[in-house]
Design an enzyme around this catalytic site. Structure first.
Site, PDB file in Angstrom:
ATOM      1  N   ASP A  27       8.600  -4.741  -8.764  1.00 49.84           N
ATOM      2  CA  ASP A  27       8.252  -3.784  -7.714  1.00 49.84           C
ATOM      3  C   ASP A  27       6.860  -4.083  -7.142  1.00 49.84           C
ATOM      4  O   ASP A  27       6.624  -3.886  -5.947  1.00 49.84           O
ATOM      5  CB  ASP A  27       8.286  -2.350  -8.235  1.00 49.84           C
ATOM      6  CG  ASP A  27       9.690  -1.840  -8.493  1.00 49.84           C
ATOM      7  OD1 ASP A  27      10.656  -2.454  -7.995  1.00 49.84           O
ATOM      8  OD2 ASP A  27       9.821  -0.828  -9.208  1.00 49.84           O
TER       9      ASP A  27
ATOM     10  N   GLY B 101      14.536   2.710 -16.688  1.00 51.89           N
ATOM     11  CA  GLY B 101      13.470   3.193 -17.563  1.00 51.89           C
ATOM     12  C   GLY B 101      12.448   2.143 -17.965  1.00 51.89           C
ATOM     13  O   GLY B 101      11.629   2.389 -18.850  1.00 51.89           O
ATOM     14  N   LYS B 102      12.456   0.993 -17.327  1.00 50.41           N
ATOM     15  CA  LYS B 102      11.545  -0.092 -17.686  1.00 50.41           C
ATOM     16  C   LYS B 102      10.076   0.299 -17.518  1.00 50.41           C
ATOM     17  O   LYS B 102       9.253   0.014 -18.382  1.00 50.41           O
ATOM     18  CB  LYS B 102      11.838  -1.345 -16.844  1.00 50.41           C
ATOM     19  CG  LYS B 102      13.233  -1.897 -17.010  1.00 50.41           C
ATOM     20  CD  LYS B 102      13.490  -3.086 -16.117  1.00 50.41           C
ATOM     21  CE  LYS B 102      13.248  -2.840 -14.649  1.00 50.41           C
ATOM     22  NZ  LYS B 102      14.155  -1.871 -13.996  1.00 50.41           N
TER      23      LYS B 102
ATOM     24  N   GLY C 296      16.211  -4.846 -16.771  1.00 48.91           N
ATOM     25  CA  GLY C 296      17.181  -3.775 -16.645  1.00 48.91           C
ATOM     26  C   GLY C 296      17.361  -3.437 -15.181  1.00 48.91           C
ATOM     27  O   GLY C 296      16.549  -3.830 -14.332  1.00 48.91           O
ATOM     28  N   GLY C 297      18.399  -2.709 -14.875  1.00 43.76           N
ATOM     29  CA  GLY C 297      18.664  -2.308 -13.509  1.00 43.76           C
ATOM     30  C   GLY C 297      17.643  -1.308 -13.005  1.00 43.76           C
ATOM     31  O   GLY C 297      16.822  -0.777 -13.764  1.00 43.76           O
ATOM     32  N   SER C 298      17.694  -1.065 -11.724  1.00 45.29           N
ATOM     33  CA  SER C 298      16.833  -0.070 -11.111  1.00 45.29           C
ATOM     34  C   SER C 298      17.031   1.284 -11.803  1.00 45.29           C
ATOM     35  O   SER C 298      18.153   1.662 -12.144  1.00 45.29           O
ATOM     36  CB  SER C 298      17.196   0.044  -9.626  1.00 45.29           C
ATOM     37  OG  SER C 298      16.393   0.993  -8.987  1.00 45.29           O
ATOM     38  N   SER C 299      15.939   1.975 -12.033  1.00 41.44           N
ATOM     39  CA  SER C 299      15.936   3.316 -12.637  1.00 41.44           C
ATOM     40  C   SER C 299      16.441   3.342 -14.076  1.00 41.44           C
ATOM     41  O   SER C 299      16.844   4.385 -14.583  1.00 41.44           O
ATOM     42  CB  SER C 299      16.730   4.312 -11.775  1.00 41.44           C
ATOM     43  OG  SER C 299      16.152   4.400 -10.486  1.00 41.44           O
TER      44      SER C 299
END
Length: 177
Positions: free
Chosen positions: A37, A15-16, A10-13
Site C-alpha cells: 500500500d 489483517g496484515k 494475504g489478501g486485502s483486508s
C-alpha cells in the site's frame, strides 16, 4: 542467522497491517513496517490510471502492467538494500500472482533470512472489514482471499478470522530468530 525480513502475504483486508503494528510493539528490536500500500500510495496518478501501471476494476480486480512491475522492482531493491544494511523489515504484501509473486520477492531478497507468513482470513470476514474500511474497491477482499495463497510456500500461517492480530503477532514473533 537472524531473521532479517518477515513477509506477510494475504489478501486485502486480511489483517496484515494490524499484525505488522503488533509485531513492531512486541518484538524486542526495532522493525520497519513497509506495505505494498505504501508503494501504491507513492505512485504518480498517471500510473494509477494507465494500463501499463496498476488499475482497480469495479468488481475488485487488480491488473498490473509493465510500468508498475518496473517500479515494484525498484521498490523491492530498496527494501532489500535496507535489510542488507541492517534494518529489520516487516513486508506487508499481496501476492496477486501467488507462487510467481513469491518467486519475484524471493529473487529480490536473495541471501537474506526471511520468515514467510501466510495471513489467512475467511473471504466473508475480509469483505466485512473491507466495507468498514471504506478505502478499498468492493470485492477486492473476497477475490483475493484464496488467490494470493495459490502455490505459495510458508514457514508459518495465521488466521485473523480465528485469532486477534496480537495473538497472530505473538505466534509469528515466536518464530523470529
Amino acid at each position: 542467522m537472524a531473521t532479517q525480513v518477515i513477509v506477510l502475504n494475504g489478501g486485502s483486508s486480511s489483517g496484515k497491517t494490524g499484525i505488522s503494528r503488533c509485531l513492531q510493539a512486541i518484538l524486542p528490536t526495532p522493525w520497519l513496517s513497509l506495505s505494498v500500500d505504501d508503494l501504491v500510495d507513492a505512485l504518480p496518478p498517471a500510473v494509477l490510471s494507465d494500463s501499463s501501471g496498476i488499475t482497480f476494476g469495479d468488481e475488485g480486480e487488480v491488473e498490473v502492467g509493465a510500468g508498475f512491475r518496473e517500479l515494484e522492482t525498484a521498490w523491492m531493491t530498496g527494501i532489500a538494500a535496507m535489510a542488507r544494511a541492517g534494518a529489520r523489515i516487516i513486508l506487508d504484501d499481496v501476492f496477486l500472482s501467488g507462487a510467481e509473486s513469491q518467486q519475484r520477492v524471493r529473487r529480490q531478497l536473495d541471501g537474506l533470512e526471511i520468515l514467510w507468513v501466510g495471513v489467512r482470513c475467511d473471504a466473508e470476514i475480509a469483505a466485512g472489514r473491507e466495507i468498514a474500511r471504506g478505502d478499498r474497491t468492493g470485492g477486492m477482499a473476497a477475490s483475493q482471499a484464496e488467490l494470493v495463497h495459490q502455490g505459495v510456500v510458508y514457514d508459518l500461517e495465521v488466521d485473523t478470522g480465528k485469532a486477534e492480530s496480537l495473538t497472530c503477532a505473538r505466534t509469528i514473533a515466536a518464530e523470529v530468530s
